[in-house]
Write an enzyme that holds these catalytic residues in place. Sequence first.
Site, PDB file in Angstrom:
ATOM      1  N   GLY A   2     -26.897  19.687 -12.278  1.00  0.00           N
ATOM      2  CA  GLY A   2     -25.616  19.725 -12.980  1.00  0.00           C
ATOM      3  C   GLY A   2     -25.357  21.024 -13.724  1.00  0.00           C
ATOM      4  O   GLY A   2     -24.239  21.258 -14.174  1.00  0.00           O
ATOM      5  N   CYS A  40      -5.690  -0.217   4.896  1.00  0.00           N
ATOM      6  CA  CYS A  40      -5.322   0.881   5.787  1.00  0.00           C
ATOM      7  C   CYS A  40      -4.499   0.312   6.940  1.00  0.00           C
ATOM      8  O   CYS A  40      -4.888  -0.673   7.570  1.00  0.00           O
ATOM      9  CB  CYS A  40      -6.576   1.570   6.318  1.00  0.00           C
ATOM     10  SG  CYS A  40      -6.250   2.686   7.708  1.00  0.00           S
ATOM     11  N   CYS A  75      -6.783   0.729  10.370  1.00  0.00           N
ATOM     12  CA  CYS A  75      -8.058   0.058  10.618  1.00  0.00           C
ATOM     13  C   CYS A  75      -8.277  -1.133   9.698  1.00  0.00           C
ATOM     14  O   CYS A  75      -9.301  -1.810   9.779  1.00  0.00           O
ATOM     15  CB  CYS A  75      -9.225   1.046  10.486  1.00  0.00           C
ATOM     16  SG  CYS A  75      -9.642   1.447   8.790  1.00  0.00           S
ATOM     17  N   CYS A  93      -6.393   5.588   5.964  1.00  0.00           N
ATOM     18  CA  CYS A  93      -7.646   6.145   5.430  1.00  0.00           C
ATOM     19  C   CYS A  93      -7.562   7.669   5.384  1.00  0.00           C
ATOM     20  O   CYS A  93      -7.163   8.297   6.365  1.00  0.00           O
ATOM     21  CB  CYS A  93      -8.828   5.795   6.326  1.00  0.00           C
ATOM     22  SG  CYS A  93      -9.316   4.072   6.278  1.00  0.00           S
ATOM     23  N   CYS A 139     -12.044   5.929   9.735  1.00  0.00           N
ATOM     24  CA  CYS A 139     -10.930   5.155  10.279  1.00  0.00           C
ATOM     25  C   CYS A 139     -11.066   4.993  11.805  1.00  0.00           C
ATOM     26  O   CYS A 139     -10.952   3.889  12.335  1.00  0.00           O
ATOM     27  CB  CYS A 139      -9.613   5.831   9.925  1.00  0.00           C
ATOM     28  SG  CYS A 139      -8.186   4.769  10.064  1.00  0.00           S
TER      29      CYS A 139
END
Lengths: 200, 367, 294
Positions: free
Chosen positions: C37, C246, C249, C271, C277
């Site tokens: 980080g 979606c 899908c 998506c 997808c």
Amino acid sequence: MSLTDLAPGFADPVRDAAVSFRTILDAMARPGDVKSLPVTAPVPAPFNAAAICVALSLLDPDTPYWLAPDLRNDRIIGHFSFHTGAPFEADIHKAQFAFFPVADLARVMKDLSIGTDEYPDRSATAIALVPGFDSAGGVRLAGPGIETTCDFAPGGMTTDAWNALERNAMLFPLGVDTIFAGPDSLAAIPRSTRLTQLEA
Amino acid sequence: MYVAVKGGERAIDNAHRLLAEDRRGKTSTPDLTVDQIREQMKLAVDRVMTEGSVYDPDLAALALKQARGDMIEAIFLVRAYRTTLARFGSSLPVETGSMKIDRRISAAFKDVPGGQILGPTFDYTHRLIDFKLAADGGDPEEAISMDDAMPQARHVLDLLAGEGLVETPEASQDQAPPGDITRTPVEFPMDRSTRLQSLARGDEGFLLALGYSTQRGYARTHPFAGEIRVGRVAVEFQPEELGFPIQIGEMEMTECNMINQFQGSKTVPPQFTRGYGIALGHGERKAMAMALVDRSLRAGELGEERTAPSQDEEFVLSHCDNVQATGFVEHLKLPHYVDFQSELNLVRKMRRQVEDGIAFAGKEAAE
Amino acid sequence: MSTETQDDGLEYNFAYLDEQTKRMIRRALLKAVAVPGYQVPFAGREMPMPYGWGTGGIQVTASILEPDDVLKVIDQGADDTTNAVSIRKFFQRVAGVATTEKTEGATLIQTRHRIPEMPLHEGQILVYQVPIPEPLRFLEPRETETRKMHALEEYGLMHVKLYEDIARHGHIATTYAYPVKVNDRYIMDPSPTPKFDNPKMNRCAALQLFGAGREKRIYAVPPYTDVVSLDFEDHPFEIQAWDNPCSLCGETNSFLDEVIMDDQGTRMFVCSDTDHCTTRQQQGYQGPGQEAAE
């Protein structure tokens, strides 16, 4: 020392440095996980294959490095100078990389740069040459890069040496990052790793 | 039925072809040669070299051709090329004091040893469009050539330094190897050599505006153009194994030394201070603007209160690079629909809350 | 394999960057992994793409790429957006590596603004393109100050900002680039990914690397590292949710892009992760948009 005494470096410098680095990166990202070397380069005594791999992949003219007295000879310095251009640094405090036999670990850790509060990245990387990774005892590791815990037992580590690494971990985010270099594999303990010593 | 748009690859290929066509323009006009650009668009070439940080007029001219005359695009091309070049070493510092001078003026003195040399300048031209150039302009009238004996002259400021009226650059700064912003990460506060390096490759327009602002009272520095010189300097390199320097070439450079008033501080008596600017090729505007901003950025060192943008090191140096700036501004063209979708959902949610709140308040009031 | 001769006669080193630049970036990466980080400054080079187009991610990818890698490049979750195509082509050209659109089969994924929906596995590395790496930058524009704040772990300002959001809006009004705390030490900018993706970073099996080219910073999250989205006890972190699945899908648990269909403003949701997808559609899943079309 003449050019004819020089051992070759990596056979394919670009490719070999790339695959060696990925192994080192993987080792640093998964502390205590022992990684086989993907390539080897000729090893001038008294170095070992992993330490040479690390040196050839990471050193360059911008990285002063230090050698423990037992590893320090014209052949090694000439080898590194020719293949990487890195300058040998006699003052351990100023070294970015330090190579030493594992027996020196406790002593060496005291002197290496641990970075500054604002720039903890300006710390040294220690490369400890070890005989192997199947010793008894060792430590249990935890922290970033480790899913639960990982047991790690490189050869030649003493209680003093583990104590030095425990102290180093307590300095986080400052501290030294250590690579354990073996004859055909390597592993790492960055400063972020927590250690618990196991009974031998 | 909805089908997700495919064909990015074909679209890109075609965009590249269209760009190539547009770059060429009507094929009935002759193709520009790199030689023509180098010789006749010299000041554009010089700016590309300065801000691209490579001294190579042919390369800069080629970049300008490829960039269709877009300066920043050409600078970017040169910079990207520069990063692929191997570095053999560093030259010795160029000695501008022994420059072979094409032009050299001082606004601070009527005359100076070595003389005022006007050289090629727009300064006293009348800015009238010369329609003769639209037709075939023919060859210009021959000027009195100085090529045989290009004069050399000491820096004007050296003449004042003897009296202690102008600061001399600190010796320690002269000895320390200069930083290299292309090789080491930038860190604030910056030392002066690193700062000057950033300014030297900084955007001419940005520095011009900042320099201008100092003249209009935002951190006023009372500048005088102590000296502006344009000419050729020798570039020397000392190979380690040789032990002595060899001249490897010459570069044309423009250097500006501003003299600025300074009231003095607790430790330093009143004296003139300096601002320094330099550019590759002929780039007076850039060198002067740089010198103004350099002096302004020395506020901290000289114990002056920092009140204006031109004195703010992080502000100036983080934003003076036009390749970085144009990249980040223009990247707004890239798709951001994932982020936008996130914000869209949020704004809808907040509007619903507001509407519910209004409805609720209305209901309460009615009760 | 050191150099690749190209159609236009130019020769570049493997993966474009010269070896010394790669080494410099590689060393920065190791330190980044060692201090999760924390933003490691590096001497970023000018790349042949503009700043803002992913030069940081590209430099990281170029420095870690090995010839056997299988590379996937996505932008906004999609493999076929123009910039993803351009970056993929660049590496095909200068490194000759294999590429894929399948998340599953990739060893290296370079991304802009999304994390794939499919959980990543141990052998993978995810490289993020980062525009502004400093999470505190919009609270404090000065690098000298933010560096001190990180050094002292002085993050009060960030909590104040988030809390002001709550006071004003009743919730935290940050939807992307939502700040996280890594390994209980550094606050980190996850890049402009939607906060929907934040939970995927936490204890992820893959190594996550972040490259900011213009700002010249590299940072990292090692595998299985705690990545916690900042929040408050009474206002816990939550991710976006959609009212619809979606259209293509039928997925109900993915980040959806809104597509405007006609001048009347008819909308549908699909998506953003195109591989996710299409894989689902190949497996026989259908969304309401598909059913309606039949």
